[in-house]
Design an enzyme around this catalytic site. Structure first.
Site, PDB file in Angstrom:
ATOM      1  N   LYS A  53       0.890  -1.256  -0.251  1.00  0.00           N
ATOM      2  CA  LYS A  53      -0.056  -0.373   0.001  1.00  0.00           C
ATOM      3  C   LYS A  53       0.771   1.496  -0.015  1.00  0.00           C
ATOM      4  O   LYS A  53       0.745   1.936  -0.847  1.00  0.00           O
ATOM      5  CB  LYS A  53      -1.176  -0.125   1.209  1.00  0.00           C
ATOM      6  CG  LYS A  53      -1.743  -1.158   1.053  1.00  0.00           C
ATOM      7  CD  LYS A  53      -2.835  -1.213   2.197  1.00  0.00           C
ATOM      8  CE  LYS A  53      -2.950  -2.811   2.549  1.00  0.00           C
ATOM      9  NZ  LYS A  53      -4.351  -2.718   3.061  1.00  0.00           N
ATOM     10  N   GLN A  97      -4.382  -1.212  10.095  1.00  0.00           N
ATOM     11  CA  GLN A  97      -4.254  -2.881   9.270  1.00  0.00           C
ATOM     12  C   GLN A  97      -5.072  -3.476   9.929  1.00  0.00           C
ATOM     13  O   GLN A  97      -4.664  -3.883  10.783  1.00  0.00           O
ATOM     14  CB  GLN A  97      -2.896  -2.974   8.785  1.00  0.00           C
ATOM     15  CG  GLN A  97      -2.738  -4.313   8.296  1.00  0.00           C
ATOM     16  CD  GLN A  97      -3.333  -4.120   6.710  1.00  0.00           C
ATOM     17  OE1 GLN A  97      -3.179  -3.359   5.815  1.00  0.00           O
ATOM     18  NE2 GLN A  97      -4.031  -5.355   5.956  1.00  0.00           N
ATOM     19  N   ASP A 120     -11.479   2.216   4.228  1.00  0.00           N
ATOM     20  CA  ASP A 120     -11.773   0.818   4.037  1.00  0.00           C
ATOM     21  C   ASP A 120     -13.031   1.385   4.033  1.00  0.00           C
ATOM     22  O   ASP A 120     -13.775  -0.545   3.589  1.00  0.00           O
ATOM     23  CB  ASP A 120     -11.115   0.468   5.415  1.00  0.00           C
ATOM     24  CG  ASP A 120      -9.714  -1.034   5.110  1.00  0.00           C
ATOM     25  OD1 ASP A 120      -9.606  -0.555   3.832  1.00  0.00           O
ATOM     26  OD2 ASP A 120      -8.784  -0.276   6.222  1.00  0.00           O
TER      27      ASP A 120
END
Ligand code: NAP
Length: 294
Positions: A53, A97, A120
């Site tokens: 990422k 994460q 997200d």
């Protein structure tokens, strides 16, 4: 032989376009988009995902700030850090994460992120917006990436029988909601307690598998001409990376199929960039990125 849905090259194309777009903002004197990524602990797969990422962000001109916190970080410390970035106007996106260490209450962390910075799309406000068909929902990256890929390859979705195997909050459920939006297609979502999985997969015209079990779906479980989206990522003992489906045999029967690696994975990363840029655009008074409007 099936059409191979090449997520790697499509994601590259999206990244190139995003780079041009961000360069044009910089030329106008605007700042770069900023994304905060928080990683807690030493999970090796998470380290790789975060590094991917970070690289993708750098390539297109998104500043990504990665905070690597020790395994024993407390809930309160994590909440404080998120609170700090929630209140910082220059931070466009915040990503924590997953999975988090077991002593952390993951849902509380997800809910602590400002829903407008929730790249997200896991915050209940965004989940609720997606579920009720609102256009300003931030859509979770993997389902968004799959949707963009289906549209790019002009795979018909309207009135197709869609079967999703796996019902997680990050893939299976939001994927189903995307199809239900605008009454696009009827969707069946299967999970561990589905009695006869084969009876579902056999009727699928579009089959999306997100479980994490190699070879869960074999050639005899799908029908001729199916479109197969394999989300699974499994590392075999010999080091090979495979999905959840028997790619070799199914590609002879399917109309289209995603490879693993090189299918859904790169599209997930591209969607993270798109979600970040979309938030940045909205903050600067522009329309959201069209690819994030599903
Ligand atoms: P998850 O949270 O573990 O969810 C897996 C889902 O599969 C659950 O709903 C589970 O049901 C269901 N399931 C388990 N065994 C099953 C079976 N035999 N038949 C039918 N359903 C079954 O996993 P996830 O986070 O969604 O990820 C799934 C896979 O996709 C993993 O391999 C992950 O690494 C991969 N992934 C890839 C990407 C990408 O970008 N390519 C992104 C995200 C995830 P229960 O909950 O009822 O047990």
């Amino acid at each position: 032989m099936a059409l191979i849905l090449d997520g790697k090259s499509l994601s590259k194309k999206i990244r190139e376009e995003l780079k041009k777009e961000i360069d044009s903002y910089i030329q106008k004197g605007m700042r770069n988009p900023n994304l905060v990524v928080i990683l807690v602990g030493e999970d090796p797969a998470s380290q790789v995902y975060v590094e991917n990422k970070r690289k993708a962000c750098r390539e297109v001109g998104i500043n990504s700030m990665v905070f690597k916190l020790p395994e024993n970080t407390t809930q309160v410390e994590l909440l404080e850090l998120i609170g700090k970035f929630n209140g910082d106007d220059d931070i466009d996106g915040i990503l924590v994460q997953l999975p988090l260490p077991s002593h952390i209450n993951t849902q509380e962390i997800i809910e602590a992120i400002n829903p407008h910075k929730d790249v997200d799309g896991f915050h209940p406000e965004n989940v609720g917006k997606l579920a009720t068909g609102k256009s300003d929902a931030i859509i979770p990256c993997t389902p968004l990436g799959i949707w963009i890929m289906l549209k790019h390859y002009k795979i018909p979705t309207f009135k197709r029988d869609v079967v999703i195997v796996g019902a997680s909050n990050i893939v299976g459920k939001p994927m189903g909601l995307l199809f239900l939006k605008n009454e696009e297609a009827p969707v069946s979502i299967c999970h561990i307690n589905t009695k006869d999985l084969r009876s579902y997969t056999k009727k699928a015209e579009i089959l999306i598998v997100a479980v994490g079990k190699p070879n869960l779906i074999t050639e005899d479980m799908v029908k001729e001409g199916v479109v197969v989206i394999d989300v699974g990522i499994n590392r075999l003992e010999d080091g090979r990376l495979v999905g959840d489906t028997d790619f070799g045999a199914i590609k002879e029967k399917a109309y289209a199929i995603t490879p693993v690696p090189g299918g859904v994975g790169p599209m997930t990363v591209a969607s993270l960039l798109l979600n970040t840029v979309s938030i940045y655009r909205k903050k600067h008074g522009f329309a959201p990125h069209p690819l994030t409007e599903v």
